[in-house]
Design an enzyme around this catalytic site. Sequence first.
Site, PDB file in Angstrom:
ATOM      1  N   HIS A 106      48.652  45.333  33.612  1.00 38.24           N
ATOM      2  CA  HIS A 106      49.946  45.728  34.179  1.00 38.24           C
ATOM      3  C   HIS A 106      50.636  46.867  33.415  1.00 38.24           C
ATOM      4  O   HIS A 106      51.842  46.817  33.157  1.00 38.24           O
ATOM      5  CB  HIS A 106      50.882  44.513  34.252  1.00 38.24           C
ATOM      6  CG  HIS A 106      50.473  43.474  35.247  1.00 38.24           C
ATOM      7  ND1 HIS A 106      49.667  43.727  36.333  1.00 38.24           N
ATOM      8  CD2 HIS A 106      50.772  42.134  35.322  1.00 38.24           C
ATOM      9  CE1 HIS A 106      49.490  42.616  37.042  1.00 38.24           C
ATOM     10  NE2 HIS A 106      50.134  41.631  36.444  1.00 38.24           N
ATOM     11  N   HIS A 180      55.763  42.795  41.794  1.00 39.19           N
ATOM     12  CA  HIS A 180      55.395  41.496  41.236  1.00 39.19           C
ATOM     13  C   HIS A 180      56.405  40.379  41.498  1.00 39.19           C
ATOM     14  O   HIS A 180      56.611  39.510  40.639  1.00 39.19           O
ATOM     15  CB  HIS A 180      55.146  41.651  39.733  1.00 39.19           C
ATOM     16  CG  HIS A 180      54.080  40.749  39.185  1.00 39.19           C
ATOM     17  ND1 HIS A 180      54.238  39.385  39.087  1.00 39.19           N
ATOM     18  CD2 HIS A 180      52.847  41.002  38.718  1.00 39.19           C
ATOM     19  CE1 HIS A 180      53.152  38.860  38.560  1.00 39.19           C
ATOM     20  NE2 HIS A 180      52.283  39.813  38.326  1.00 39.19           N
ATOM     21  N   GLU A 312      50.450  40.873  45.487  1.00 37.20           N
ATOM     22  CA  GLU A 312      50.591  42.201  44.894  1.00 37.20           C
ATOM     23  C   GLU A 312      49.628  43.149  45.597  1.00 37.20           C
ATOM     24  O   GLU A 312      48.424  43.096  45.357  1.00 37.20           O
ATOM     25  CB  GLU A 312      50.260  42.127  43.403  1.00 37.20           C
ATOM     26  CG  GLU A 312      51.103  41.128  42.635  1.00 37.20           C
ATOM     27  CD  GLU A 312      50.376  40.623  41.393  1.00 37.20           C
ATOM     28  OE1 GLU A 312      50.119  41.419  40.483  1.00 37.20           O
ATOM     29  OE2 GLU A 312      50.053  39.429  41.347  1.00 37.20           O
TER      30      GLU A 312
HETATM   31  C1  BGC Z   1      47.754  38.599  37.399  1.00 37.60           C
HETATM   32  C2  BGC Z   1      47.605  37.396  36.511  1.00 37.60           C
HETATM   33  C3  BGC Z   1      48.596  37.526  35.400  1.00 37.60           C
HETATM   34  C4  BGC Z   1      49.982  37.615  35.959  1.00 37.60           C
HETATM   35  C5  BGC Z   1      50.985  37.845  34.871  1.00 37.60           C
HETATM   36  C6  BGC Z   1      49.140  38.635  37.917  1.00 37.60           C
HETATM   37  O1  BGC Z   1      49.307  39.795  38.656  1.00 37.60           O
HETATM   38  O2  BGC Z   1      46.823  38.611  38.446  1.00 37.60           O
HETATM   39  O3  BGC Z   1      46.292  37.293  36.027  1.00 37.60           O
HETATM   40  O4  BGC Z   1      48.500  36.478  34.500  1.00 37.60           O
HETATM   41  O5  BGC Z   1      50.059  38.676  36.859  1.00 37.60           O
HETATM   42  O6  BGC Z   1      52.160  37.215  35.123  1.00 37.60           O
END
Ligand code: BGC
Length: 347
Positions: A106, A180, A312
């Site tokens: 991310h 998110h 997402e």
């Molecule tokens: C991911 C997860 C991750 C989470 C974090 C998601 O987008 O796919 O693997 O732990 O975000 O909060």
Amino acid sequence: MIISKEVFGKTADGISVDLYTLTNANGVKTRITNYGGIVVSLEVADREGKIDDVVLGYNSLAEYIKDSPYFGAVVGRCGNRIAKGRFTLDGVEYKLAVNNGENHLHGGLKGFDKVVWEAEEVETPEGVGLKLSYLSKDGEEGYPGNLRCVVTYTLTNDNELKINYEAETDKATPINLTHHSYFNLAGEGNGDILGHELMLNADSYTPVDEGLIPTGEIKSVKDSPIDFTEPAAIGSRISQVEGGYDHNYVLNRDNEDLLSLAARVYEQGSGRVMEVYTTEPGVQFYSGNFLDGSLAGKSGEAYGKHYGFCLETQHFPDSPNKANFPSVILNPGEKYSHITVYKFATR
Ligand code: BGC
């Protein structure tokens, strides 16, 4: 349609951050902050007209800064994982910030979810909006090129939260922006989402290894608990999926440039329906597996495992290292442009 603004707080380095409230012609309301582009709340009516806030999050900026699993945020420069935080582009190897085991997740240590965006209120015939701009400098978190990003949230009078993503760069760079929010259509803090019925418009997905890095295979969902081509309760087969759902689905699309239906979610108790449309080729369905009750949200309720789910929209994880996946490289002179819509209704 109204938009108003108040002070939300200050970052550790003293930058003042605002909280904007957008209300559409039907009374649907969302609060968005220019810290991380976070959707702090989203209030929609159930089938009886009762309003609930359907996204997880906090009441204060300090809580978002202290510890947030990306609640409601804009995620970038690249959403999801890049194996070992490395990739090679035009013969040069780049090393990104590593923040998830040995991998990059991310956007790194300080991704787009943790920066202050410039905000501008906008009104269009379709609704009220907030235009957020951010310049990600050459070398930030290891990425090449100065990347100018504009993310515009519009709350339309059709009860949609529409997100337009745009960017330009002065050096070739990977980019994969996403959103998110953790949704709970029964209202945040109101139990888990295992009873929500989900349909994903995807015949295949990208299997991953133990570190959640795609193997490169594109596999059919058929005859597996991963299959949501027909609506099914999220919890109906989750025990057969190690760790819960955290998978990138390859969306069925008629036209690569137009919005197409990615997902539909229905919550029987409230009658709320959420549809997701996107121009992206994939969607990460994450069932809130890492929520563990240690964080309490807006209503004071601890967010337990599976108290929210994320959809997402994105290009596939680890694309910079997977030649067979659709490219995430943006070159100078090109325009990055994607749209995702979360549309609310009741049944
Ligand atoms: C991911 C997860 C991750 C989470 C974090 C998601 O987008 O796919 O693997 O732990 O975000 O909060």
